[in-house]
Design a protein around this motif. Sequence first.
Motif, short mmCIF file in Angstrom:
data_model
loop_
_atom_site.label_atom_id
_atom_site.label_comp_id
_atom_site.label_asym_id
_atom_site.label_seq_id
_atom_site.Cartn_x
_atom_site.Cartn_y
_atom_site.Cartn_z
N TRP A 1 -26.93 5.90 -23.27
CA TRP A 1 -26.95 7.29 -22.81
C TRP A 1 -25.93 7.50 -21.68
N GLN A 2 -25.83 6.55 -20.77
CA GLN A 2 -24.86 6.66 -19.69
C GLN A 2 -23.44 6.71 -20.24
N THR A 3 -23.16 5.88 -21.24
CA THR A 3 -21.84 5.91 -21.88
C THR A 3 -21.59 7.26 -22.52
N TRP A 4 -22.61 7.80 -23.19
CA TRP A 4 -22.50 9.14 -23.79
C TRP A 4 -22.21 10.19 -22.72
N HIS A 5 -22.91 10.12 -21.62
CA HIS A 5 -22.73 11.09 -20.53
C HIS A 5 -21.31 11.02 -19.97
N GLU A 6 -20.81 9.82 -19.75
CA GLU A 6 -19.45 9.68 -19.22
C GLU A 6 -18.41 10.18 -20.21
N ARG A 7 -18.64 9.91 -21.49
CA ARG A 7 -17.70 10.38 -22.52
C ARG A 7 -17.71 11.92 -22.60
N ARG A 8 -18.89 12.50 -22.48
CA ARG A 8 -19.00 13.97 -22.49
C ARG A 8 -18.19 14.58 -21.36
N ALA A 9 -18.34 14.06 -20.15
CA ALA A 9 -17.60 14.61 -19.01
C ALA A 9 -16.11 14.47 -19.21
N ALA A 10 -15.67 13.34 -19.78
CA ALA A 10 -14.24 13.14 -20.03
C ALA A 10 -13.72 14.12 -21.07
N GLU A 11 -14.50 14.39 -22.11
CA GLU A 11 -14.08 15.33 -23.15
C GLU A 11 -14.00 16.75 -22.61
N ILE A 12 -14.95 17.12 -21.77
CA ILE A 12 -14.94 18.47 -21.19
C ILE A 12 -13.69 18.67 -20.34
N ALA A 13 -13.23 17.61 -19.68
CA ALA A 13 -12.09 17.70 -18.77
C ALA A 13 -10.74 17.55 -19.44
N LEU A 14 -10.69 17.39 -20.76
CA LEU A 14 -9.41 17.24 -21.44
C LEU A 14 -8.52 18.47 -21.22
N PRO A 15 -7.20 18.30 -21.32
CA PRO A 15 -6.29 19.43 -21.06
C PRO A 15 -6.60 20.69 -21.84
N TYR A 16 -7.08 20.55 -23.08
CA TYR A 16 -7.44 21.73 -23.87
C TYR A 16 -8.93 21.73 -24.21
N GLY A 17 -9.71 21.19 -23.30
CA GLY A 17 -11.15 21.22 -23.45
C GLY A 17 -11.73 22.56 -23.02
N PRO A 18 -13.07 22.69 -23.01
CA PRO A 18 -13.71 23.97 -22.69
C PRO A 18 -13.30 24.57 -21.35
N LEU A 19 -13.03 23.73 -20.36
CA LEU A 19 -12.66 24.24 -19.04
C LEU A 19 -11.32 24.97 -19.04
N ALA A 20 -10.50 24.72 -20.06
CA ALA A 20 -9.17 25.32 -20.10
C ALA A 20 -9.16 26.73 -20.67
N LEU A 21 -10.29 27.20 -21.22
CA LEU A 21 -10.31 28.54 -21.82
C LEU A 21 -10.26 29.61 -20.74
#
Length: 267
Positions: A15-35
Amino acid sequence: MSTTSSTGTQAEQHWQTWHERRAAEIALPYGPLALTATHWLAGFPDGHLDGVPGHWSAGGDAVLLRAAAADGLTVDGAPLDGTVRLGADGAPATARVAHDGRRLPVLRRDGEWAVRIFDPGSAARRTFGGIDVFPYDERWVRPGLFRPYGAARTVQVPNADGRERGLGLAGELAFTLDGDEHTLQVAVEADGTLWAVLADATSGTDSYRFRFLRTPAPAADGTVPVDLNRTLLPPCAFADHFVCPFPPPGNTLPFALRAGERNRIMR
């Protein structure tokens, strides 16, 4: 923000690995935060979108984009000088149209066309500090049962942009907690996995106003593991310009689901 020690169970470490991967994916250059914008073309009859060069119009089964080379738009990596027909894009990072480091994916929802802007330099991405989560607890891992409807249903639900849209539902996901059965109306994704939009007693206070839950594809007998520790924040928790559906009637759990993702952390 919760963390997991190296002495945790194997499930907790996964679960911790999943959580860390989720945060990394959200922070990608064209991830959700970039909209930074979603422009519905019906609201721009002159074809000129705020902060976006070119002329954009809905052409029935496609979007028509007309631009001159001086506009600086590229399509499939090449400068656009003329008119191109565009269909709906998949991931923003692979959108056909780009401009000055931004990606401009085309979206179709309920027959309406829109253009989104994903900017790696967005304020939300610059100020992202991670995802706050509830601590992992094995109590929230429950055996579940998928009960498909005889026929798919569509219910009208409010969306994050204030409009109502249809939400397709394929059945119920049932699980027990402390001896009581609870059910969620769910959709079946293209790969067979289940997806629910839900709220609970923490929604809007100790967690975001609603959240998503995804499970593996059910077995032939309908059984499916339900790990509520992996309850997700919806995309609109990271950027205001997403069109997220609110929970359908009956999908507000009558208890405090102190599991999964709580809120975005800003630094």
